[in-house]
Each structure stands twice: as structure tokens, then as C-alpha cells.
Design a protein around this motif. Structure first.
Motif, PDB file in Angstrom:
ATOM      1  N   VAL A 144     107.552 -37.802 -62.209  1.00 57.72           N
ATOM      2  CA  VAL A 144     108.156 -37.158 -61.043  1.00 57.72           C
ATOM      3  C   VAL A 144     107.191 -37.167 -59.860  1.00 57.72           C
TER       4      VAL A 144
ATOM      5  N   LEU B 229     112.001 -31.910 -56.227  1.00 52.61           N
ATOM      6  CA  LEU B 229     110.968 -32.666 -56.937  1.00 52.61           C
ATOM      7  C   LEU B 229     109.775 -31.785 -57.287  1.00 52.61           C
TER       8      LEU B 229
ATOM      9  N   THR C 162     114.730 -32.479 -50.902  1.00 49.69           N
ATOM     10  CA  THR C 162     114.066 -33.350 -51.882  1.00 49.69           C
ATOM     11  C   THR C 162     112.709 -32.774 -52.275  1.00 49.69           C
TER      12      THR C 162
ATOM     13  N   HIS D 247     108.006 -38.678 -56.259  1.00 52.28           N
ATOM     14  CA  HIS D 247     107.826 -37.882 -55.047  1.00 52.28           C
ATOM     15  C   HIS D 247     107.009 -38.649 -54.009  1.00 52.28           C
TER      16      HIS D 247
END
Length: 417
Positions: free
Chosen positions: A306, A327, A323, A310
Motif C-alpha cells: 500500500v 491509503l 485517496t 500511495h
């Protein structure tokens, strides 16, 4: 060489923390662990006011209030750990809390930025005692998966601190100046001191204490640095915590300067921190069933994946508040399975030197993560790109470290009591 074998189960106390119920013990351990999170995160809303009052021209300079605290915390850990192996845990704990409260009081009275930085270092020095001693006390009474469960339950409660701390700080600023934040920390330290003094028993029996000597301390630190499992997970934990320190250093600027949240940023901060608390709760439920390695290694994969996503989103220019929150919540969720389990695995071989071992682990992981977080924070340029690249880099380094530590395998079956 000191023996690092765990004590036989029969040697463990029949009634750990006698006189305290298990829930109260976990709550107190969590409160002691929360001292550092509270002391750092409660500051975030006040950083602009502090910078303005002291005439700081570079906004990134304000981050030194976090770094100075962490540096004091790191180096003092090396002292309090061996002393707690010598005279017992409780005396060291009480002294540290007194020093923390004194440092908070001095911070409230500071009239220059240099004095404030020094007072914050004193706070960190005092907070090193709870940081080291709480882990040692848990190790005195528990081991293996049971220790992992206690640490996870404590972390679940402790995570209320980063969820609530910025909101507490912002609420204080609505009614008073930033100095009142330190007055609150002073009062919190006094209350914690009274709780520990009246309720917490000593965990280290006199027959298990070791005489203080330079040779013993040096040999114990050598044991920590040369025990493959301990050093490997200590280093990996430092990288992962480096990401967390990057978030704490940059959070106020990201939410206020980039996403223009103003005084509402503590709400978003709390939402992100809540995912970590949820993970700690789930880890406490599942660690005894599935084991430390399986949970933490799977979480490390998720954390790193992740983080890389990101960074890609940030570099592509597609990042926005939604977002970022989603994230970052995922990253913190995975972090909740990593922190307590990595710390437990690092401590597991150190039963005979729990205090000194915890001291070295605390010193190393705190200092390295503070420096990594400060480096990322200093690169803040009005975008989240340095921040996301830092997270992904630290995740990759942690994975490489665990891979080498475990002899080229992940989730390798191990005996975990």
C-alpha cells in the motif's frame, strides 16, 4: 556470553501483577505506553502558534519539538533499562514519571525556543522510564503469544492517545495558549504517578535482580546486538516506525498546508489513527491462534504494498484528500499488526536481561525512527511526494531485513509459547 533462554514456565509467577485485575493491569500498561503518543500528538495543533510566538521563519523547524523529545527518549532508555534490572522496575518507573512531569512544567514556562527544546528533551528523558519498564514488566510476567496478547490489548487501549490527543490539544487551544497543553501534560503525569505508586506491584523479584556493573551492561547490549532474532526485528521495527514518525512530523503541514483543513485536521488524524487501534484489537484476538510471524509478516507485505501504491498515486498527481485518507488508513491498519509482534519477537530471547534488552531495543528503534522521520519531515516541499516515498522505502527495507533475519523465508514456523 549471557544465556538468552526463556525461564521455565514453573518459574513464572502464579499470580502476575497480584493485587491488580487483568483489565486494570492492561489499562495501566496502556496508559504508560500512551504517555509518549500523547506527549507528541497533543503538540501538533499548537505547532503554528509556537512557531509564531518564537519567530520561526522555517515551518519545518517546528518539527524539532518532536525530534528533541524522541532523542531524549532514546538515549535515556540506555540508562533506565540496566538500572531497572538492578534495583527493580517500580522505583525507576516512578522516578521517570516525576521527571516527565517536571519537563512538561518547564516547557510551559519556557521563554525561548531553545529552552523549550531543552525542556522537551527532559520530558523525553523522563518518558524513557515508562517506555522501557512497561515492556520489561510485561516480559517479567508473560512470554510468547501470551505476551503478544497483552501487548496487543495494551496497544488497543493505548491507541486512544493518537486518536484523541490532537483533538485534546486543539480543544485546549480554543480556551487558552499553547502553554496550557504542557500544563495538561504535567497534570497527566501527576495522575499517572499516583496510579502507579498506589496500585502497581514490583514485577522483578529480588533474587532475579542483577548487580549494576559496566561489564554486565556491555555484555547485555552485546547480546542484544548479536542475537540474530532480536537485532533483526529491532531493525525492521525501526524502519516501520520511521514511517510512523514521518507521518507525525508531517501531519500538521500535510493536513493544513496541502489539504487546507485548518482546525478540523485532528478529526481526520483521529480517523486514520482509529484504523491502527482496530488492527491492535484484531491482533490481540488472533495472535494466540495464528502466531506472531504469520500475522506480522502478512501485515508487512500489506504495509509495503500500500505504501508503494500511495507513492505511485502521489507521483502521478492523482492524490487528493480522499485517496490520502484511505491509503493512509490501510497503511496504519497493517502497522497495528507489526509493532507489537515485532517487539515481542525481539524481546523473546532476552528473558534473563529483559530490562537491559528492552532499553537497547527502545534506544535503537526510537533513535533510528526519529532520525528517519525527521529526515522525511525536513524534505517537506508542499507536496506529499517525499512523505509517500519515505513510507515505501522504509517498508521495502523492513521486508529485506525480516527476510534475512528469518534465513530467507517469511512466515516460517517457529515454536511460540
Amino acid at each position: 556470553m549471557l544465556s538468552t533462554e526463556s525461564p521455565a514456565p514453573s518459574k513464572l509467577p502464579r499470580k502476575p501483577h497480584e493485587g491488580m485485575s487483568f483489565p486494570e493491569f492492561v489499562a495501566l500498561i496502556a496508559a504508560l505506553m500512551a504517555l509518549n503518543a500523547l506527549s507528541i500528538d497533543i503538540m501538533l495543533p499548537g505547532l503554528p502558534d509556537i512557531g509564531k510566538d518564537f519567530g520561526l521563519t522555517d515551518p519545518n523547524e517546528r518539527q524539532l519539538l518532536i525530534t528533541s523529545y524522541l532523542v531524549g527518549l532514546a538515549f535515556a532508555s540506555l540508562i533506565f533499562g540496566p538500572i531497572s534490572d538492578w534495583i527493580g522496575r517500580k522505583k525507576v518507573l516512578l522516578f521517570g514519571i516525576v521527571l516527565f512531569a517536571f519537563g512538561a512544567f518547564l516547557s510551559a514556562m519556557s521563554d525561548t525556543f531553545g529552552t523549550l527544546l531543552l525542556s522537551r528533551a527532559v520530558q523525553g528523558i523522563g518518558a524513557a522510564a515508562p517506555r522501557v519498564v512497561t515492556v520489561s514488566m510485561v516480559r517479567d510476567w508473560y512470554e510468547g503469544r501470551q505476551m503478544g496478547r497483552v501487548m496487543s490489548l495494551a496497544m488497543m487501549v493505548f491507541m486512544a492517545a493518537p486518536i484523541l490527543a490532537p483533538s485534546i490539544g486543539q480543544s485546549i487551544l480554543f480556551i487558552g495558549p499553547w502553554e496550557w497543553i504542557f500544563a495538561f501534560l504535567t497534570l497527566f503525569g501527576v495522575c499517572l504517578l499516583a496510579w502507579c505508586y498506589t496500585r502497581l506491584p514490583e514485577s522483578l523479584e529480588p533474587e532475579n535482580r542483577r548487580r549494576m556493573s559496566f561489564g554486565f551492561v556491555l555484555n547485555a547490549y552485546k547480546t542484544v546486538l548479536t542475537t540474530r532474532l532480536t537485532f533483526g526485528y529491532m531493525l525492521a521495527m525501526s524502519f516501520v516506525f520511521g514511517g510512523l514518525m514521518s507521518f507525525i512530523n508531517s501531519a500538521q503541514q500535510i493536513f493544513v498546508d496541502i489539504f487546507d483543513l485548518g482546525t478540523t485536521f485532528p478529526i481526520v488524524f483521529a480517523v486514520i489513527a482509529a484504523s491502527l487501534s482496530l488492527a491492535s484489537y484484531l491482533n490481540a484476538r488472533f495472535v494466540e491462534k495464528y502466531g506472531l510471524r504469520r500475522l506480522s509478516h502478512m501485515a508487512l507485505f500489506g504495509y509495503t504494498a500500500v505504501s508503494i501504491i500511495h507513492a505511485i498515486v502521489a507521483l502521478s498527481g492523482l492524490s487528493n484528500l480522499a485517496t490520502f485518507i484511505c491509503l493512509q488508513m490501510l497503511i496504519m491498519f497493517f502497522f497495528g499488526f507489526i509493532g507489537p509482534n515485532f517487539n515481542t519477537m525481539a524481546m523473546e530471547p532476552l528473558a534473563k536481561i529483559a530490562g537491559t534488552g528492552s532499553a537497547m531495543i527502545g534506544f535503537f528503534s526510537t533513535l533510528v525512527s526519529a532520525l528517519l522521520g525527521a529526515a522525511v519531515g525536513a524534505m517537506f516541499d508542499g507536496t506529499i511526494i517525499p512523505f509517500t516515498l519515505g513510507f515505501s522505502t522504509f517498508g521495502i527495507l523492513a521486508m529485506i531485513t525480516v527476510y534475512i533475519t528469518e534465513g530467507g523465508e517469511f512466515m516460517k514456523p517457529q515454536h511460540e509459547q
